[in-house]
Design a protein around this motif. Structure first.
Motif, PDB file in Angstrom:
ATOM      1  N   ASN A  55       0.883  -1.322   0.084  1.00  0.00           N
ATOM      2  CA  ASN A  55       0.002   0.078   0.027  1.00  0.00           C
ATOM      3  C   ASN A  55       0.947   1.064   0.022  1.00  0.00           C
ATOM      4  O   ASN A  55       1.762   1.490   0.958  1.00  0.00           O
ATOM      5  N   VAL A  61      -6.623  12.785  -4.773  1.00  0.00           N
ATOM      6  CA  VAL A  61      -6.095  13.635  -6.149  1.00  0.00           C
ATOM      7  C   VAL A  61      -6.566  15.037  -6.200  1.00  0.00           C
ATOM      8  O   VAL A  61      -7.562  15.443  -5.565  1.00  0.00           O
ATOM      9  N   ASP A  84     -12.378   3.067  -9.852  1.00  0.00           N
ATOM     10  CA  ASP A  84     -11.219   3.738  -9.090  1.00  0.00           C
ATOM     11  C   ASP A  84     -10.536   2.523  -8.117  1.00  0.00           C
ATOM     12  O   ASP A  84     -11.317   2.036  -7.157  1.00  0.00           O
ATOM     13  N   GLY A  86      -8.352   1.771  -5.527  1.00  0.00           N
ATOM     14  CA  GLY A  86      -7.606   2.434  -4.301  1.00  0.00           C
ATOM     15  C   GLY A  86      -8.245   3.622  -4.212  1.00  0.00           C
ATOM     16  O   GLY A  86      -7.810   4.618  -4.454  1.00  0.00           O
ATOM     17  N   GLU A 108     -11.590  -0.046  -2.267  1.00  0.00           N
ATOM     18  CA  GLU A 108     -10.588   0.427  -1.149  1.00  0.00           C
ATOM     19  C   GLU A 108     -10.411  -0.777  -0.314  1.00  0.00           C
ATOM     20  O   GLU A 108     -11.199  -1.259   0.232  1.00  0.00           O
ATOM     21  N   ILE A 109      -9.040  -0.937   0.146  1.00  0.00           N
ATOM     22  CA  ILE A 109      -8.783  -2.000   1.120  1.00  0.00           C
ATOM     23  C   ILE A 109      -8.664  -1.680   2.616  1.00  0.00           C
ATOM     24  O   ILE A 109      -8.852  -2.529   3.380  1.00  0.00           O
ATOM     25  N   ASP A 139      -9.769  -5.908  -1.749  1.00  0.00           N
ATOM     26  CA  ASP A 139      -8.428  -5.656  -2.189  1.00  0.00           C
ATOM     27  C   ASP A 139      -8.540  -5.546  -3.701  1.00  0.00           C
ATOM     28  O   ASP A 139      -9.285  -6.546  -4.364  1.00  0.00           O
ATOM     29  N   ALA A 140      -7.829  -4.754  -4.435  1.00  0.00           N
ATOM     30  CA  ALA A 140      -8.001  -4.404  -5.661  1.00  0.00           C
ATOM     31  C   ALA A 140      -7.626  -5.769  -6.445  1.00  0.00           C
ATOM     32  O   ALA A 140      -7.954  -6.019  -7.650  1.00  0.00           O
ATOM     33  N   TYR A 153      -9.305   3.610 -13.273  1.00  0.00           N
ATOM     34  CA  TYR A 153      -8.438   4.874 -12.779  1.00  0.00           C
ATOM     35  C   TYR A 153      -7.776   4.511 -11.623  1.00  0.00           C
ATOM     36  O   TYR A 153      -8.312   3.654 -10.794  1.00  0.00           O
ATOM     37  N   ALA A 157      -1.640   3.660  -6.106  1.00  0.00           N
ATOM     38  CA  ALA A 157      -2.031   3.149  -5.194  1.00  0.00           C
ATOM     39  C   ALA A 157      -1.342   1.954  -4.315  1.00  0.00           C
ATOM     40  O   ALA A 157      -1.286   1.882  -3.227  1.00  0.00           O
TER      41      ALA A 157
HETATM   42  C1  LIG Z   1      -3.091   7.681  -3.334  1.00  0.00           C
HETATM   43  S1  LIG Z   1      -4.559   7.290  -2.652  1.00  0.00           S
HETATM   44  C2  LIG Z   1      -5.640   7.654  -4.092  1.00  0.00           C
HETATM   45  C3  LIG Z   1      -7.004   7.915  -3.411  1.00  0.00           C
HETATM   46  C4  LIG Z   1      -7.958   8.197  -4.607  1.00  0.00           C
HETATM   47  N1  LIG Z   1      -8.073   7.082  -5.649  1.00  0.00           N
HETATM   48  C5  LIG Z   1      -7.936   9.420  -5.211  1.00  0.00           C
HETATM   49  O1  LIG Z   1      -7.424   9.596  -6.314  1.00  0.00           O
HETATM   50  O2  LIG Z   1      -8.232  10.479  -4.535  1.00  0.00           O
HETATM   51  C6  LIG Z   1      -4.433   5.289  -2.844  1.00  0.00           C
HETATM   52  C7  LIG Z   1      -5.326   4.387  -2.003  1.00  0.00           C
HETATM   53  O3  LIG Z   1      -5.282   3.071  -2.486  1.00  0.00           O
HETATM   54  C8  LIG Z   1      -5.509   2.383  -1.265  1.00  0.00           C
HETATM   55  N2  LIG Z   1      -5.079   0.797  -1.693  1.00  0.00           N
HETATM   56  C9  LIG Z   1      -3.699   0.489  -1.389  1.00  0.00           C
HETATM   57  N3  LIG Z   1      -3.502  -0.883  -1.772  1.00  0.00           N
HETATM   58  C10 LIG Z   1      -4.948  -1.359  -2.313  1.00  0.00           C
HETATM   59  C11 LIG Z   1      -5.199  -2.643  -2.518  1.00  0.00           C
HETATM   60  N4  LIG Z   1      -4.559  -3.442  -2.651  1.00  0.00           N
HETATM   61  N5  LIG Z   1      -6.491  -2.808  -2.818  1.00  0.00           N
HETATM   62  C12 LIG Z   1      -7.558  -1.500  -2.715  1.00  0.00           C
HETATM   63  N6  LIG Z   1      -7.023  -0.363  -2.259  1.00  0.00           N
HETATM   64  C13 LIG Z   1      -5.765  -0.081  -2.156  1.00  0.00           C
HETATM   65  C14 LIG Z   1      -4.743   3.086  -0.324  1.00  0.00           C
HETATM   66  O4  LIG Z   1      -5.423   2.351   1.182  1.00  0.00           O
HETATM   67  C15 LIG Z   1      -5.173   4.386  -0.616  1.00  0.00           C
HETATM   68  O5  LIG Z   1      -6.549   4.852   0.083  1.00  0.00           O
END
Ligand SMILES: C[S@@+](CC[C@H](N)C(=O)[O-])C[C@H]1O[C@@H](n2cnc3c(N)ncnc32)[C@H](O)[C@@H]1O
Length: 237
Positions: A55, A61, A84, A86, A108-109, A139-140, A153, A157
């Motif tokens: 993570n 964004v 989206d 993450g 979102e994880i 988990d994505a 998108y 992440a």
């Molecule tokens: C940089 S943030 C971006 C948030 C949002 N997409 C935006 O653009 O505003 C990345 C997000 O990805 C999530 N993330 C990381 N690994 C993940 C996974 N394996 N599955 C789902 N979400 C994940 C993190 O917890 C975090 O909330």
């Protein structure tokens, strides 16, 4: 120094010394305008899942970067489902509602962030008629792709082990049900890995500058984000 580089990423530590951030407490004006909570910088997001170590942390964004990148797609977006990977507190989901997608889905994880995303979705009053939007705690790497054309998108992440599984699942889904799919990748740290996927073609990459409002609440030194768009090539049956 780029905020995503460095060995300390493996240990869920900040990517830069805290003093190098412009501000990590700033609340973006978007939140006040719409009565939501999408701001904040979080690296420590433990869930107990094996992919926690992949993570890259949470920061939302910059809306001006998001909108400029969506416009770059030049697609008939009402035909597409927006996903989206993450989605954090859901800012990109709310922004995606401005672009007329047929459906908007966030994955979102982190249970803590995903709960906030649901609250934000419930509170948000979109400026115009909006499509269905949902946030999924998952988990994505395990996401079950919907059967419609896709705009996927992600804003840097996760690291490569998760990206590899995301791509494997996506490729299998597109092979079993051929349809259009685009990947919008903000801050494409794994670009080299994607270039090796011959079924994906990079159709655009460029620097996208954020506006003054976004930069006023931006944690990092650079006000330009590298963004890339990849298109899935039709695959043999
Ligand atoms: C940089 S943030 C971006 C948030 C949002 N997409 C935006 O653009 O505003 C990345 C997000 O990805 C999530 N993330 C990381 N690994 C993940 C996974 N394996 N599955 C789902 N979400 C994940 C993190 O917890 C975090 O909330």
């Amino acid at each position: 120094m780029k905020w995503t580089r460095g060995l300390d990423r493996l240990f869920r530590q900040p990517r830069m010394a805290w003093g190098e951030y412009r501000s990590y407490l700033a609340v973006h004006p978007f939140d006040r305008r719409f009565g939501v909570d999408t701001s904040g910088l979080f690296y420590d997001l433990p869930t107990g899942h094996g992919h926690d170590r992949c993570n890259n942390g949470y920061f939302a964004v910059a809306p001006s970067v998001f909108h400029q990148t969506m416009e770059r797609l030049s697609l008939d977006l009402p035909r597409f489902t927006f996903v989206d990977l993450g989605s954090g507190k859901g800012r990109a989901l709310l922004l995606a509602l401005d672009h007329g997608f047929r459906e908007v889905i966030g994955v979102e994880i982190s249970p803590r962030l995903e709960r906030i995303a649901r609250e934000n979705i419930a509170r948000y009053r979109p400026p115009r008629e909006a499509p269905p939007v949902r946030s999924i705690l998952a988990d994505a790497a395990d996401f079950d792709w919907p059967p419609s054309p896709l705009v996927i998108y992600t804003w840097n992440a996760f690291t490569e082990p998760v990206m590899r599984r995301v791509l494997e699942n996506l490729r299998a889904s597109l092979a079993s049900r051929p349809r259009e799919a685009y990947l919008v990748y903000i801050h494409p740290e794994l670009d080299a890995a994607l270039e090796g996927e011959l079924w994906l073609k990079k159709v655009w990459e460029g620097g996208v500058a954020m506006n003054d409002e976004d930069f006023s609440a931006w944690a990092f030194p650079d006000r330009t984000e590298i963004c890339a768009i990849y298109r899935a090539r039709p695959q043999p049956e």
